[in-house]
Write a protein that holds these residues in place. Sequence first.
Motif, PDB file in Angstrom:
ATOM      1  N   PRO A   1       0.831  -1.198   0.000  1.00 33.11           N
ATOM      2  CA  PRO A   1       0.000   0.000   0.000  1.00 33.11           C
ATOM      3  C   PRO A   1       0.874   1.261   0.000  1.00 33.11           C
ATOM      4  N   SER A   2       0.397   2.311  -0.630  1.00 37.41           N
ATOM      5  CA  SER A   2       1.200   3.532  -0.738  1.00 37.41           C
ATOM      6  C   SER A   2       1.496   4.154   0.625  1.00 37.41           C
ATOM      7  N   THR A   3       0.561   4.054   1.560  1.00 34.09           N
ATOM      8  CA  THR A   3       0.804   4.638   2.879  1.00 34.09           C
ATOM      9  C   THR A   3       1.897   3.885   3.621  1.00 34.09           C
ATOM     10  N   LYS A   4       1.908   2.573   3.498  1.00 33.77           N
ATOM     11  CA  LYS A   4       2.964   1.782   4.135  1.00 33.77           C
ATOM     12  C   LYS A   4       4.317   2.098   3.505  1.00 33.77           C
ATOM     13  N   PHE A   5       4.340   2.245   2.181  1.00 33.27           N
ATOM     14  CA  PHE A   5       5.571   2.586   1.497  1.00 33.27           C
ATOM     15  C   PHE A   5       6.146   3.896   2.032  1.00 33.27           C
ATOM     16  N   GLY A   6       5.322   4.919   2.087  1.00 28.64           N
ATOM     17  CA  GLY A   6       5.787   6.218   2.569  1.00 28.64           C
ATOM     18  C   GLY A   6       6.283   6.162   3.992  1.00 28.64           C
ATOM     19  N   ARG A   7       5.567   5.419   4.833  1.00 31.13           N
ATOM     20  CA  ARG A   7       5.958   5.296   6.236  1.00 31.13           C
ATOM     21  C   ARG A   7       7.303   4.598   6.373  1.00 31.13           C
TER      22      ARG A   7
ATOM     23  N   PRO B   1       3.455   8.658   5.846  1.00 28.30           N
ATOM     24  CA  PRO B   1       2.462   7.848   5.144  1.00 28.30           C
ATOM     25  C   PRO B   1       1.737   8.594   4.024  1.00 28.30           C
ATOM     26  N   ARG B   2       1.805   9.920   3.995  1.00 30.17           N
ATOM     27  CA  ARG B   2       1.153  10.697   2.943  1.00 30.17           C
ATOM     28  C   ARG B   2       2.066  10.978   1.753  1.00 30.17           C
ATOM     29  N   LEU B   3       3.280  10.471   1.770  1.00 34.33           N
ATOM     30  CA  LEU B   3       4.272  10.779   0.741  1.00 34.33           C
ATOM     31  C   LEU B   3       3.755  10.565  -0.673  1.00 34.33           C
ATOM     32  N   VAL B   4       3.276   9.376  -0.985  1.00 31.62           N
ATOM     33  CA  VAL B   4       2.875   9.053  -2.358  1.00 31.62           C
ATOM     34  C   VAL B   4       1.696   9.914  -2.792  1.00 31.62           C
ATOM     35  N   GLY B   5       0.711  10.063  -1.933  1.00 30.29           N
ATOM     36  CA  GLY B   5      -0.428  10.919  -2.264  1.00 30.29           C
ATOM     37  C   GLY B   5      -0.006  12.355  -2.508  1.00 30.29           C
TER      38      GLY B   5
ATOM     39  N   ALA C   1      16.834  10.452  -2.472  1.00 23.01           N
ATOM     40  CA  ALA C   1      17.868   9.468  -2.150  1.00 23.01           C
ATOM     41  C   ALA C   1      17.355   8.431  -1.155  1.00 23.01           C
ATOM     42  N   GLN C   2      16.592   8.865  -0.153  1.00 25.11           N
ATOM     43  CA  GLN C   2      16.031   7.931   0.830  1.00 25.11           C
ATOM     44  C   GLN C   2      15.076   6.946   0.167  1.00 25.11           C
ATOM     45  N   VAL C   3      14.206   7.458  -0.682  1.00 27.62           N
ATOM     46  CA  VAL C   3      13.216   6.609  -1.352  1.00 27.62           C
ATOM     47  C   VAL C   3      13.914   5.613  -2.272  1.00 27.62           C
ATOM     48  N   GLU C   4      14.874   6.083  -3.048  1.00 22.43           N
ATOM     49  CA  GLU C   4      15.593   5.190  -3.962  1.00 22.43           C
ATOM     50  C   GLU C   4      16.382   4.131  -3.193  1.00 22.43           C
ATOM     51  N   ALA C   5      16.974   4.527  -2.067  1.00 21.33           N
ATOM     52  CA  ALA C   5      17.711   3.557  -1.252  1.00 21.33           C
ATOM     53  C   ALA C   5      16.755   2.511  -0.675  1.00 21.33           C
ATOM     54  N   PHE C   6      15.586   2.943  -0.243  1.00 14.91           N
ATOM     55  CA  PHE C   6      14.588   2.006   0.281  1.00 14.91           C
ATOM     56  C   PHE C   6      14.196   0.998  -0.781  1.00 14.91           C
ATOM     57  N   MET C   7      13.883   1.476  -1.978  1.00 15.31           N
ATOM     58  CA  MET C   7      13.454   0.577  -3.045  1.00 15.31           C
ATOM     59  C   MET C   7      14.578  -0.370  -3.454  1.00 15.31           C
TER      60      MET C   7
END
Length: 58
Positions: free
Chosen positions: A17-23, A29-33, A47-53
């Motif tokens: 879920p997008s909220t879990k991803f953002g968290r 949790p609102r990042l993707v929205g 950089a944080q998001v790319e490192a997470f993925m």
Amino acid sequence: MTLLIEIDRYLRATGMPSTKFGRLAVGDPRLVGDLRRGRMPRDKMVAQVEAFMAGIGA
């Protein structure tokens, strides 16, 4: 490729879920929205998001 496109591909591939991803990725949790509504992330957040993925893998 834009960050939002990469995130959407990751979400489809993992079924997360997008909220879990953002968290998990940046603690927001609102990042993707917010990105879908035009929020412009700073370099540090990108950089944080790319490192997470990269760390979790799809």
